[in-house]
Design an enzyme around this catalytic site. Sequence first.
Site, PDB file in Angstrom:
ATOM      1  N   ASP A  16       0.840  -1.197   0.000  1.00 49.36           N
ATOM      2  CA  ASP A  16       0.000   0.000   0.000  1.00 49.36           C
ATOM      3  C   ASP A  16       0.879   1.253   0.000  1.00 49.36           C
ATOM      4  O   ASP A  16       1.528   1.564   0.992  1.00 49.36           O
ATOM      5  CB  ASP A  16      -0.901  -0.026   1.252  1.00 49.36           C
ATOM      6  CG  ASP A  16      -1.857   1.150   1.285  1.00 49.36           C
ATOM      7  OD1 ASP A  16      -1.608   2.157   0.577  1.00 49.36           O
ATOM      8  OD2 ASP A  16      -2.857   1.073   2.006  1.00 49.36           O
ATOM      9  N   HIS A  37      16.741  13.420 -17.627  1.00 44.02           N
ATOM     10  CA  HIS A  37      15.983  12.165 -17.472  1.00 44.02           C
ATOM     11  C   HIS A  37      14.477  12.384 -17.367  1.00 44.02           C
ATOM     12  O   HIS A  37      13.745  11.448 -17.053  1.00 44.02           O
ATOM     13  CB  HIS A  37      16.478  11.406 -16.243  1.00 44.02           C
ATOM     14  CG  HIS A  37      17.913  10.975 -16.355  1.00 44.02           C
ATOM     15  ND1 HIS A  37      18.366  10.118 -17.325  1.00 44.02           N
ATOM     16  CD2 HIS A  37      19.008  11.301 -15.615  1.00 44.02           C
ATOM     17  CE1 HIS A  37      19.675   9.917 -17.172  1.00 44.02           C
ATOM     18  NE2 HIS A  37      20.084  10.630 -16.148  1.00 44.02           N
ATOM     19  N   CYS A  79      27.883 -15.820   4.805  1.00 48.30           N
ATOM     20  CA  CYS A  79      26.526 -15.422   4.385  1.00 48.30           C
ATOM     21  C   CYS A  79      25.720 -16.666   4.079  1.00 48.30           C
ATOM     22  O   CYS A  79      24.547 -16.790   4.429  1.00 48.30           O
ATOM     23  CB  CYS A  79      26.573 -14.586   3.106  1.00 48.30           C
ATOM     24  SG  CYS A  79      27.789 -13.270   3.064  1.00 48.30           S
ATOM     25  N   HIS A 100      21.816 -17.721   4.866  1.00 49.91           N
ATOM     26  CA  HIS A 100      20.856 -17.445   3.791  1.00 49.91           C
ATOM     27  C   HIS A 100      20.729 -18.561   2.747  1.00 49.91           C
ATOM     28  O   HIS A 100      19.881 -18.473   1.877  1.00 49.91           O
ATOM     29  CB  HIS A 100      21.200 -16.117   3.118  1.00 49.91           C
ATOM     30  CG  HIS A 100      20.997 -14.948   4.032  1.00 49.91           C
ATOM     31  ND1 HIS A 100      19.769 -14.645   4.568  1.00 49.91           N
ATOM     32  CD2 HIS A 100      21.868 -14.024   4.533  1.00 49.91           C
ATOM     33  CE1 HIS A 100      19.886 -13.573   5.340  1.00 49.91           C
ATOM     34  NE2 HIS A 100      21.144 -13.185   5.348  1.00 49.91           N
ATOM     35  N   CYS A 131      24.390  -7.406   9.051  1.00 52.64           N
ATOM     36  CA  CYS A 131      24.588  -8.860   9.065  1.00 52.64           C
ATOM     37  C   CYS A 131      25.964  -9.207   9.623  1.00 52.64           C
ATOM     38  O   CYS A 131      26.077 -10.093  10.466  1.00 52.64           O
ATOM     39  CB  CYS A 131      24.387  -9.456   7.673  1.00 52.64           C
ATOM     40  SG  CYS A 131      22.633  -9.605   7.210  1.00 52.64           S
TER      41      CYS A 131
HETATM   42  C1  HEC Z   1      23.867 -15.200  11.528  1.00 48.70           C
HETATM   43  C2  HEC Z   1      23.012 -15.243  10.378  1.00 48.70           C
HETATM   44  C3  HEC Z   1      23.285 -14.296   9.230  1.00 48.70           C
HETATM   45  C4  HEC Z   1      24.427 -14.242   8.484  1.00 48.70           C
HETATM   46  C5  HEC Z   1      25.685 -15.060   8.626  1.00 48.70           C
HETATM   47  C6  HEC Z   1      24.156 -13.243   7.462  1.00 48.70           C
HETATM   48  N1  HEC Z   1      22.911 -12.724   7.602  1.00 48.70           N
HETATM   49 FE1  HEC Z   1      21.916 -11.558   6.271  1.00 48.70          FE
HETATM   50  N2  HEC Z   1      20.292 -11.540   7.458  1.00 48.70           N
HETATM   51  C7  HEC Z   1      20.162 -12.221   8.638  1.00 48.70           C
HETATM   52  C8  HEC Z   1      18.852 -11.974   9.206  1.00 48.70           C
HETATM   53  C9  HEC Z   1      18.311 -12.521  10.520  1.00 48.70           C
HETATM   54  C10 HEC Z   1      18.183 -11.128   8.298  1.00 48.70           C
HETATM   55  C11 HEC Z   1      16.745 -10.594   8.397  1.00 48.70           C
HETATM   56  C12 HEC Z   1      15.780 -11.721   8.028  1.00 48.70           C
HETATM   57  C13 HEC Z   1      16.023 -12.224   6.640  1.00 48.70           C
HETATM   58  O1  HEC Z   1      15.597 -11.589   5.656  1.00 48.70           O
HETATM   59  O2  HEC Z   1      16.722 -13.260   6.492  1.00 48.70           O
HETATM   60  C14 HEC Z   1      19.107 -10.885   7.190  1.00 48.70           C
HETATM   61  C15 HEC Z   1      18.804 -10.130   6.086  1.00 48.70           C
HETATM   62  C16 HEC Z   1      19.634  -9.981   4.980  1.00 48.70           C
HETATM   63  C17 HEC Z   1      19.271  -9.260   3.778  1.00 48.70           C
HETATM   64  C18 HEC Z   1      17.971  -8.536   3.509  1.00 48.70           C
HETATM   65  C19 HEC Z   1      16.930  -9.471   2.895  1.00 48.70           C
HETATM   66  C20 HEC Z   1      15.641  -8.773   2.593  1.00 48.70           C
HETATM   67  O3  HEC Z   1      14.766  -9.385   1.951  1.00 48.70           O
HETATM   68  O4  HEC Z   1      15.486  -7.624   2.966  1.00 48.70           O
HETATM   69  C21 HEC Z   1      20.356  -9.365   2.934  1.00 48.70           C
HETATM   70  C22 HEC Z   1      20.476  -8.759   1.542  1.00 48.70           C
HETATM   71  C23 HEC Z   1      21.359 -10.125   3.617  1.00 48.70           C
HETATM   72  N3  HEC Z   1      20.906 -10.478   4.862  1.00 48.70           N
HETATM   73  C24 HEC Z   1      22.600 -10.439   3.084  1.00 48.70           C
HETATM   74  C25 HEC Z   1      23.620 -11.078   3.794  1.00 48.70           C
HETATM   75  C26 HEC Z   1      24.968 -11.246   3.292  1.00 48.70           C
HETATM   76  C27 HEC Z   1      25.446 -10.811   1.924  1.00 48.70           C
HETATM   77  C28 HEC Z   1      25.666 -11.893   4.267  1.00 48.70           C
HETATM   78  C29 HEC Z   1      27.142 -12.192   4.309  1.00 48.70           C
HETATM   79  C30 HEC Z   1      27.993 -11.021   4.345  1.00 48.70           C
HETATM   80  C31 HEC Z   1      24.746 -12.162   5.358  1.00 48.70           C
HETATM   81  N4  HEC Z   1      23.523 -11.620   5.054  1.00 48.70           N
HETATM   82  C32 HEC Z   1      25.062 -12.889   6.498  1.00 48.70           C
HETATM   83  C33 HEC Z   1      21.097 -13.054   9.208  1.00 48.70           C
HETATM   84  C34 HEC Z   1      22.345 -13.320   8.689  1.00 48.70           C
HETATM   85  C1  HEC Z   2      23.528  16.241 -18.548  1.00 46.27           C
HETATM   86  C2  HEC Z   2      22.655  15.096 -18.571  1.00 46.27           C
HETATM   87  C3  HEC Z   2      22.512  14.274 -17.300  1.00 46.27           C
HETATM   88  C4  HEC Z   2      22.175  14.724 -16.042  1.00 46.27           C
HETATM   89  C5  HEC Z   2      21.994  16.149 -15.554  1.00 46.27           C
HETATM   90  C6  HEC Z   2      22.037  13.531 -15.231  1.00 46.27           C
HETATM   91  N1  HEC Z   2      22.265  12.411 -15.970  1.00 46.27           N
HETATM   92 FE1  HEC Z   2      21.952  10.490 -15.402  1.00 46.27          FE
HETATM   93  N2  HEC Z   2      22.620   9.825 -17.179  1.00 46.27           N
HETATM   94  C7  HEC Z   2      23.017  10.624 -18.224  1.00 46.27           C
HETATM   95  C8  HEC Z   2      23.575   9.805 -19.274  1.00 46.27           C
HETATM   96  C9  HEC Z   2      24.162  10.295 -20.588  1.00 46.27           C
HETATM   97  C10 HEC Z   2      23.442   8.463 -18.841  1.00 46.27           C
HETATM   98  C11 HEC Z   2      23.894   7.194 -19.557  1.00 46.27           C
HETATM   99  C12 HEC Z   2      22.792   6.658 -20.413  1.00 46.27           C
HETATM  100  C13 HEC Z   2      23.265   5.435 -21.133  1.00 46.27           C
HETATM  101  O1  HEC Z   2      24.244   4.814 -20.725  1.00 46.27           O
HETATM  102  O2  HEC Z   2      22.600   5.102 -22.122  1.00 46.27           O
HETATM  103  C14 HEC Z   2      22.808   8.517 -17.542  1.00 46.27           C
HETATM  104  C15 HEC Z   2      22.446   7.400 -16.805  1.00 46.27           C
HETATM  105  C16 HEC Z   2      21.757   7.440 -15.620  1.00 46.27           C
HETATM  106  C17 HEC Z   2      21.199   6.284 -14.948  1.00 46.27           C
HETATM  107  C18 HEC Z   2      21.230   4.842 -15.432  1.00 46.27           C
HETATM  108  C19 HEC Z   2      19.895   4.443 -16.037  1.00 46.27           C
HETATM  109  C20 HEC Z   2      19.679   4.948 -17.414  1.00 46.27           C
HETATM  110  O3  HEC Z   2      18.574   5.482 -17.698  1.00 46.27           O
HETATM  111  O4  HEC Z   2      20.585   4.778 -18.249  1.00 46.27           O
HETATM  112  C21 HEC Z   2      20.642   6.753 -13.804  1.00 46.27           C
HETATM  113  C22 HEC Z   2      19.916   5.923 -12.756  1.00 46.27           C
HETATM  114  C23 HEC Z   2      20.859   8.183 -13.744  1.00 46.27           C
HETATM  115  N3  HEC Z   2      21.529   8.569 -14.866  1.00 46.27           N
HETATM  116  C24 HEC Z   2      20.462   8.997 -12.706  1.00 46.27           C
HETATM  117  C25 HEC Z   2      20.710  10.361 -12.650  1.00 46.27           C
HETATM  118  C26 HEC Z   2      20.445  11.186 -11.488  1.00 46.27           C
HETATM  119  C27 HEC Z   2      19.838  10.682 -10.178  1.00 46.27           C
HETATM  120  C28 HEC Z   2      20.818  12.456 -11.807  1.00 46.27           C
HETATM  121  C29 HEC Z   2      20.826  13.669 -10.903  1.00 46.27           C
HETATM  122  C30 HEC Z   2      21.661  13.544  -9.709  1.00 46.27           C
HETATM  123  C31 HEC Z   2      21.299  12.432 -13.182  1.00 46.27           C
HETATM  124  N4  HEC Z   2      21.246  11.155 -13.644  1.00 46.27           N
HETATM  125  C32 HEC Z   2      21.710  13.551 -13.886  1.00 46.27           C
HETATM  126  C33 HEC Z   2      22.906  11.995 -18.278  1.00 46.27           C
HETATM  127  C34 HEC Z   2      22.575  12.814 -17.238  1.00 46.27           C
END
Ligand code: HEC
Ligand code: HEC
Length: 252
Positions: free
Chosen positions: A38, A70, A168, A172, A213
């Site tokens: 929502d 953009h 990790c 996970h 984590c």
């Molecule tokens: C001791 C257990 C543990 C370990 C090891 C761990 N995590 Fe987690 N992690 C969790 C818990 C608990 C959560 C929250 C619940 C869930 O989504 O699993 C979480 C959540 C996450 C999320 C968010 C998932 C979501 O849907 O929002 C990510 C991404 C993540 N962990 C990546 C990692 C990575 C990459 C590593 C290794 C660097 C790691 N975790 C190691 C326990 C762990």
């Molecule tokens: C002067 C023009 C310009 C401005 C201002 C600009 N961008 Fe971009 N941006 C680009 C160009 C060029 C690319 C590369 C497009 C490609 O690789 O085809 C890009 C790529 C991106 C992308 C990758 C996705 C896509 O559509 O290719 C993101 C996300 C993005 N810009 C975010 C931002 C944000 C947030 C800002 C403001 C902080 C910003 N840009 C300001 C020119 C601009």
Amino acid sequence: MTRLLAALFVVLAAPALNAEPISGYEFLDESTRAMQDDEFENPGMVAVDRGRELFNEQREDEIASCATCHGEDGVDLNTEAIAQYPVFNPNIGGLLTLQERINHCYEIKLDRFPLVSGHADLIALETFVRFTARGETVNVQTEGDMAPLIEQGKKLYETRFGQIDMSCSHCHVQHQGQMLRGQKLSQGQANGFPEYRLGKGRITSLHQRLTECFVSFRAEPFEPGSQEYKLIELYVMSRGNGLKIETPAVRF
Ligand code: HEC
Ligand code: HEC
């Protein structure tokens, strides 16, 4: 180590080695799912709105905003391209996360001082940008230049860290679906990031969640924005190929 593990996990059933990616959404209770679905109730929408504001905002003395290139509210952003992040971009340092792409545009296209990883404005912009691609299918490239990087990410994912020697993958992959300290372990998918955390009362980037984590299994975390976290992000996102982007997801 065995004793510690037994204490950590309430149930030690046969490991559930699931090959199919399952979103963390499927592990939520009904009311949290309803809250996520929502747009009026989803507390993550505050960050989306803040991100939209920053996206459209043209500052004094500046000649452009993100919207100049953009479109107003990001209507011209390529949502399929967003669903492919992280990408390999040889012109911008190789492995490039969505947050880095945004920061690159922020710095180079708008000539602003770049934001540090974890800056509230950067997370808000990322939340807004990924929200525009909500419902798009995660589609990280796994071939070519990406293949060796994904291997490196997988290696980190399977590396045991810290005092209790866990990876990790222990939580996970092996123990998904089981309860850990009152929480059901999911596959740790990243398709809903940045996501709103009810327990923390704030929007959380993927790298911030990784740090949580690491702390939870008493290991020394890497820095948000570090190459290690980028590689883990890449592996985790590629592991979730086929899932729908849910940003902003709602989780405990
Ligand atoms: C001791 C257990 C543990 C370990 C090891 C761990 N995590 Fe987690 N992690 C969790 C818990 C608990 C959560 C929250 C619940 C869930 O989504 O699993 C979480 C959540 C996450 C999320 C968010 C998932 C979501 O849907 O929002 C990510 C991404 C993540 N962990 C990546 C990692 C990575 C990459 C590593 C290794 C660097 C790691 N975790 C190691 C326990 C762990
Ligand atoms: C002067 C023009 C310009 C401005 C201002 C600009 N961008 Fe971009 N941006 C680009 C160009 C060029 C690319 C590369 C497009 C490609 O690789 O085809 C890009 C790529 C991106 C992308 C990758 C996705 C896509 O559509 O290719 C993101 C996300 C993005 N810009 C975010 C931002 C944000 C947030 C800002 C403001 C902080 C910003 N840009 C300001 C020119 C601009």
